[in-house]
Enzyme design. Sequence first.
Site, short mmCIF file in Angstrom:
data_model
loop_
_atom_site.label_atom_id
_atom_site.label_comp_id
_atom_site.label_asym_id
_atom_site.label_seq_id
_atom_site.Cartn_x
_atom_site.Cartn_y
_atom_site.Cartn_z
N LYS A 1 -3.76 -11.69 -7.29
CA LYS A 1 -5.08 -11.96 -6.70
C LYS A 1 -6.14 -11.02 -7.25
O LYS A 1 -5.83 -9.89 -7.65
CB LYS A 1 -5.02 -11.91 -5.16
N LYS B 1 0.83 -1.22 0.00
CA LYS B 1 0.00 0.00 0.00
C LYS B 1 0.85 1.25 0.00
O LYS B 1 0.49 2.26 -0.60
CB LYS B 1 -0.96 0.01 1.19
N LYS C 1 -10.32 -5.68 -5.34
CA LYS C 1 -11.32 -4.66 -5.67
C LYS C 1 -10.67 -3.36 -6.11
O LYS C 1 -11.32 -2.51 -6.68
CB LYS C 1 -12.33 -4.46 -4.54
P1 ATP Z 1 -7.88 -4.15 -1.84
O1 ATP Z 1 -7.58 -4.71 -3.16
O2 ATP Z 1 -8.55 -2.81 -1.88
O3 ATP Z 1 -6.72 -4.22 -0.89
P2 ATP Z 1 -9.20 -6.58 -1.29
O4 ATP Z 1 -10.02 -6.91 -2.47
O5 ATP Z 1 -7.93 -7.32 -1.08
O6 ATP Z 1 -8.98 -5.04 -1.21
P3 ATP Z 1 -9.97 -6.63 1.50
O7 ATP Z 1 -10.94 -5.64 2.01
O8 ATP Z 1 -8.52 -6.41 1.83
O9 ATP Z 1 -10.14 -6.81 -0.06
O10 ATP Z 1 -10.36 -8.07 1.99
C1 ATP Z 1 -11.60 -8.47 2.51
C2 ATP Z 1 -11.57 -9.98 2.71
O11 ATP Z 1 -11.60 -10.64 1.44
C3 ATP Z 1 -10.33 -10.52 3.43
O12 ATP Z 1 -10.72 -11.58 4.30
C4 ATP Z 1 -9.48 -11.02 2.32
O13 ATP Z 1 -8.60 -12.05 2.77
C5 ATP Z 1 -10.51 -11.56 1.35
N1 ATP Z 1 -10.04 -11.51 -0.02
C6 ATP Z 1 -9.74 -10.41 -0.74
N2 ATP Z 1 -9.38 -10.73 -1.98
C7 ATP Z 1 -9.45 -12.07 -2.06
C8 ATP Z 1 -9.19 -13.01 -3.10
N3 ATP Z 1 -8.80 -12.62 -4.30
N4 ATP Z 1 -9.38 -14.33 -2.85
C9 ATP Z 1 -9.79 -14.74 -1.63
N5 ATP Z 1 -10.06 -13.91 -0.61
C10 ATP Z 1 -9.89 -12.59 -0.81
#
Ligand code: ATP
Length: 334
Positions: A197, A115, A200
Site C-alpha cells: 500500500k 509496527k 506515508k
Molecule cells: P503509516 O504508513 O505511517 O502507517 P498511513 O499512510 O497508513 O501511515 P494512517 O495515518 O495509518 O496512514 O491512515 C490514515 C487513513 O488513511 C486511514 O483511514 C487509512 O485507512 C487511510 N489510508 C492510508 N493509506 C491508504 C492507502 N494506501 N489507500 C487507501 N487508504 C489509505
Amino acid sequence: MIDNKKVLFSGMQATGNLTLGNYLGALKNWVTLADDYLTFYCVVDLHSITVRQDPAELRKRARNLLMLYIAAGIDPQKNCIYYQSHVSGHSELAWMLNCYTYVGELNRMTQFKDKAAKHADNINAGLLTYPVLMAADILLYQADVVPVGIDQKQHLELTRNIAERFNSIYGDVFTVPDIYLGKAGRKIMSLQDPSRKMSKSDENPNASIYLMDDKDTIIRKFKRAVTDSVGEINYTDEQPGIKNLLDIYCSCTGKDTEAAVSEFSGCGYGDFKLAVGEAVASELIPLQQRFEELSKDKAYVDSVIKENAEKASYYAEKTMRKVRKKIGFPERIR
Ligand code: ATP
Ligand code: LTN
C-alpha cells in the site's frame, strides 16, 4: 444518534506527510459524507506518540493536518475538526476500555505486528494498546459510522467487540459502529511496488504522491510508476500497477472503471500515465491553494481549534458521565 442525526467519527495521525492514499482512501470520503451526519474529524495526536516524535515537529504536523482537513473541503463551522489531546475523555475512556480488552486480542492486530517489527527498539505498551485508544475515540461520540481505508477494518472489528462486551455487562451504553469503506480508493498502492500500500512512512519518495507535491513532481512520479510489459490497459489483478493507476484516475475524476478502460483503450502507457498525473494534479492543486491561504490566517485557525475542542468536549463529557456511573465510580460533588 445524537439529536436525530447519525454520528460519524474519523481521524488521522499527525505523523509524516499525507499521501494520495490517505486522501483518496479517507479524506475525500469525509468531505462527501460531511453533510449527512453529525461529524467529528479528529487529529489523533495522542496516537502519534506510540512512535517517538520531536515535540516541535509534532506540534507543527498536527496543525498542518488540521488545516489540511479544512483545505480538503470540510467546513469547520458545520463539522467538528479538533485535536484528540484537547479532549481528555479520549484518554480517560481508553484507560477504562483497556480493562475490557484482552491482551490476546491486541496481540493479533496486524498493524501492531507490523509496527513492532519496524520499531523493534521501542515496542512500548502504547503500540499494543493503540487500538483501544482508537475504540475510545469512536465510542466516546457514540459514532454510527467510521470512514477509513480497508487497512483499519481489523481495528473497527475490535472496537465493535469491545462495545458489545461493555454493553453486555452494563446495558446499552455504546453505539456499535459500522465501518464505511468508500467505493474507490479503498487501497491505493505504492507507485514503485503495486503489491504494497502507498504509505506515508515509505522511505522511497517516488513510491507516494504527497498532497503537497507540485504538478511537475506529480507528473514525474507517475511517469516513473512501475507497470508491466503487457502494453494494454486492463483492469485486472494480473496487471496490479495499471489497476492501481486506473483506481487513482477513477477516484480523482469520479468516472467508473469501465468508462476509464474504454477511454484509454489503444493508448500507450506513457500517455495513460500522463493523464493520471494530470487528473491527480487537478484534484490536489485547489487543496494546496486553500492550505496556503489558511497558513496565513492564524487567528481563524485558532478560533476553529478553540470552538471545536469545546464542542467535542461537550459531547464527550455526556458519554463519560454515563460510563463513570455505569462502572461504579463515585459521583462527582459540585
Ligand atoms: P503509516 O504508513 O505511517 O502507517 P498511513 O499512510 O497508513 O501511515 P494512517 O495515518 O495509518 O496512514 O491512515 C490514515 C487513513 O488513511 C486511514 O483511514 C487509512 O485507512 C487511510 N489510508 C492510508 N493509506 C491508504 C492507502 N494506501 N489507500 C487507501 N487508504 C489509505
Ligand atoms: N488508526 C487510524 C487512525 C485513527 C482513527 C481513529 C481512525 C485513530 N483513531 C478513530 C478512525 C477512527 C489510522 O488510520 N491509522
